[in-house]
Design an enzyme around this catalytic site. Structure first.
Site, mmCIF file in Angstrom:
data_model
loop_
_atom_site.group_PDB
_atom_site.id
_atom_site.type_symbol
_atom_site.label_atom_id
_atom_site.label_comp_id
_atom_site.label_asym_id
_atom_site.label_seq_id
_atom_site.Cartn_x
_atom_site.Cartn_y
_atom_site.Cartn_z
ATOM 1 N N LYS B 81 2.413 3.173 -1.741
ATOM 2 C CA LYS B 81 1.112 3.162 -1.073
ATOM 3 C C LYS B 81 0.183 4.163 -1.754
ATOM 4 O O LYS B 81 0.621 5.282 -2.086
ATOM 5 C CB LYS B 81 1.341 3.548 0.391
ATOM 6 C CG LYS B 81 0.158 3.453 1.308
ATOM 7 C CD LYS B 81 0.611 3.809 2.740
ATOM 8 C CE LYS B 81 -0.465 3.537 3.762
ATOM 9 N NZ LYS B 81 0.013 3.806 5.152
ATOM 10 N N SER B 156 -0.671 -0.081 7.953
ATOM 11 C CA SER B 156 -1.581 0.100 6.863
ATOM 12 C C SER B 156 -0.904 0.074 5.486
ATOM 13 O O SER B 156 -1.610 -0.018 4.476
ATOM 14 C CB SER B 156 -2.322 1.437 7.014
ATOM 15 O OG SER B 156 -1.414 2.523 6.963
ATOM 16 N N SER B 180 2.606 1.976 10.702
ATOM 17 C CA SER B 180 2.143 1.518 9.382
ATOM 18 C C SER B 180 3.225 1.317 8.335
ATOM 19 O O SER B 180 2.940 0.761 7.265
ATOM 20 C CB SER B 180 1.097 2.487 8.834
ATOM 21 O OG SER B 180 -0.109 2.345 9.530
#
Lengths: 67, 472
Positions: B81, B156, B180
């Site tokens: 990420k 996310s 997330s």
């Protein structure tokens, strides 16, 4: 006491230099009122010695118990 | 070896490289070729670092040839990420505001993966500033679900879930403030582990909420997750919230089985969980029972109580970090990202501290009541079949979309507030042919128990072997 759109708009300008239009202030007033009531009610059960740092201690103590 | 090395698990790839049946260059090139095919349609990466990944692969192969194995991830390509900082390099946080921002420190978790011999292929797509449960991103384009590009990936850590599911990387790191890691894991059909608060350092990982942020792995198998967690877990002097509780050998405990394990099945009402998801959960329970677990029905959790605490804490902490930009660059946020934070500027400090102070008593009560006679809790990850990207466009939400999004993460946030370890495990597909998953939650620092359940589950089922196909 209710949280009004006007009070939110004035507070945002005075304390955070944030300028909100009427609709946005009204939306925030409703959101703030809901969260305020929920947490205030829950916090009725907190005692004088409540300390946010206890949270980590509880996690680690539980780990020792379960080891 | 024959066949596409990208289809190996992380553990298998690491083993093949260590035994010199495959070179790191071969697996890295295979990953890059696969990325070249998938990226245009699925947008998993914000940035690809092909040249540096291949250069490191060549170096690691030379090191191995010289008898130097750098660690359990020697030569294995991963991707993360885009909120884990690397000194001198861009880390966007999925945002316009940080599109060109360069970090001045390296995340402890990246340093630990580097030390274990891993390769980083690039930086993965994510929701803007880690705010968003679907994987939409106004600035870098939406990440798309490898099982069907019309559908959401969850967020996310959207790119982390999608890239691992599409076999573009053997594993990925994500962060989890309110689901997330677990949401994109569930949506893409991979494992996603949110460790105990303090188990994994957050140093030099872009914060969303200091009190609720957790860093953890997304991977295909229980063994892969165990390997990654073992590398990144443990105390870090750079992160005062990291814990000195000893890190066990997660891989050694994988095969211990679940016979006699006491699993509480948290009650959910029919309105909260869609019948298709419930059917998959029921089938999962039958498998776990067949493996010897003792299932115990539990009353429904008071989800709203935890949800409100999380709301106050996230809004206040995020608003504190973002306050200068909220004033000076409001137009540089997606509207839904900005508006989710604004209330935090207006909450009284006492209310925020009350919310923080409630976590300890809530955790004590939870451990003494709900978890007292249990090893694990079992329940839904995402309680509804996945929606499409169009149905949940956060820039043009309708009432139905807002109601759906509120349900999306309702079973996630309680365990960020409580700090308990939680793992999302793929357990089937709904009628739209998109994955669904169950979630298991353990006592503090009992990640090994979660991984043992996942291992037993994957030994008995084949969901982790199913593969999304590139549309023709």
């Amino acid at each position: 006491m209710t949280i009004s759109a006007r009070s939110v708009a004035e507070w945002a300008t005075a304390m955070q230099d944030l300028h909100l239009d009427g609709d946005r202030a009204a939306g925030l007033a409703a959101e703030l009122a809901r969260l305020d009531i929920a947490v205030r009610r829950a916090a009725d059960g907190l005692d004088f010695d409540s300390d946010p740092a206890r949270f980590r201690h509880i996690l680690e103590t539980a780990a020792q118990k379960n080891a | 070896m024959t066949g596409d090395p990208s289809l190996l698990s992380l553990v298998e790839a690491a083993d093949a490289i260590a035994r010199r049946r495959l070179s790191s260059v071969e697996v890295t090139q295979a990953a890059l070729e696969r990325i070249a095919s998938w990226q245009p349609l699925f947008n998993c990466f914000i940035a690809l670092d092909a040249a540096s990944a291949l250069a490191r692969a060549h170096w690691l192969d030379a090191e191995l040839a010289a008898g130097r194995l750098h660690g359990p991830l020697h030569g294995v390509p991963l991707a993360h990420k885009d909120l884990f900082y690397r000194a001198g390099e861009i880390s966007t946080g999925g945002s316009l505001i940080r599109r060109e921002w360069r970090a001045d420190a390296t995340a402890t978790v990246l340093a630990r993966l580097d030390g274990a011999g891993a390769i980083q292929l690039g930086r993965l797509n994510m929701s803007e500033f880690a705010a968003g449960a679907t994987g939409h991103n106004k600035w870098f384009g939406d990440c798309r679900n490898p099982w069907n590009p019309a559908y959401v990936t969850g967020g996310s850590s959207s790119g982390s879930g999608a890239a691992v599911a599409a076999r573009l990387a053997y594993g990925a790191l994500g962060s989890d403030t309110g689901g997330s890691i677990r949401l994109p894991a569930a949506a893409n059909g991979v494992l996603g582990l949110k460790p105990t608060f303090g188990r994994v350092s957050r140093y030099a990982a872009m914060p969303r909420s200091w009190s609720l942020d957790h860093v953890g792995p997304l991977a295909r198998t229980a063994g892969d997750c165990a390997l990654l967690l073992g590398v990144i877990a443990g105390a870090d002097p750079e992160d005062s919230t990291s814990s000195a509780v000893p890190v066990p050998d997660y891989r050694a405990g994988l095969k211990r089985g679940i016979k006699g394990m006491r699993i509480g099945v948290f009650g959910v009402d029919d309105q909260a969980v869609d019948p298709q998801v419930r059917a998959a959960l029921d089938a999962g329970m039958a498998v776990l029972q067949g493996l010897g677990a003792e299932l115990r029905p539990m009353p429904p959790l008071d989800l709203a109580r935890y949800f409100d605490l999380a709301e106050i804490i996230i809004k206040c902490e995020a608003a504190t970090m973002h306050a200068p930009w909220l004033r000076e660059r409001p137009q540089d946020y997606a509207v839904h990202v900005r508006t989710r934070m604004e209330a935090g500027l207006l909450v009284p400090a006492t209310r925020y501290i009350e919310a923080l102070s409630l976590r300890g008593p809530y955790l004590s009560r939870f451990l003494e009541t709900v978890m007292a006679d249990l090893d694990l809790l079992y329940g839904p990850s995402i309680p509804v079949p996945l929606p499409t990207l169009a149905e949940t466009d956060p820039e043009a939400p309708d009432a139905d979309a807002l109601a759906l999004m509120a349900r999306f993460s309702m079973f996630m946030r309680p365990f960020n507030v409580l700090g308990l370890p939680a793992l999302s495990v793929p357990c089937g597909f709904t009628a739209n042919e998109l994955p669904t998953a169950f979630q298991v939650v353990a006592k503090p620092f009992a990640e090994a128990t979660l991984l043992a359940v996942a291992q037993a589950w994957q030994d008995a089922t084949d969901f982790h072997h199913r593969l999304p196909e590139l549309p023709a």
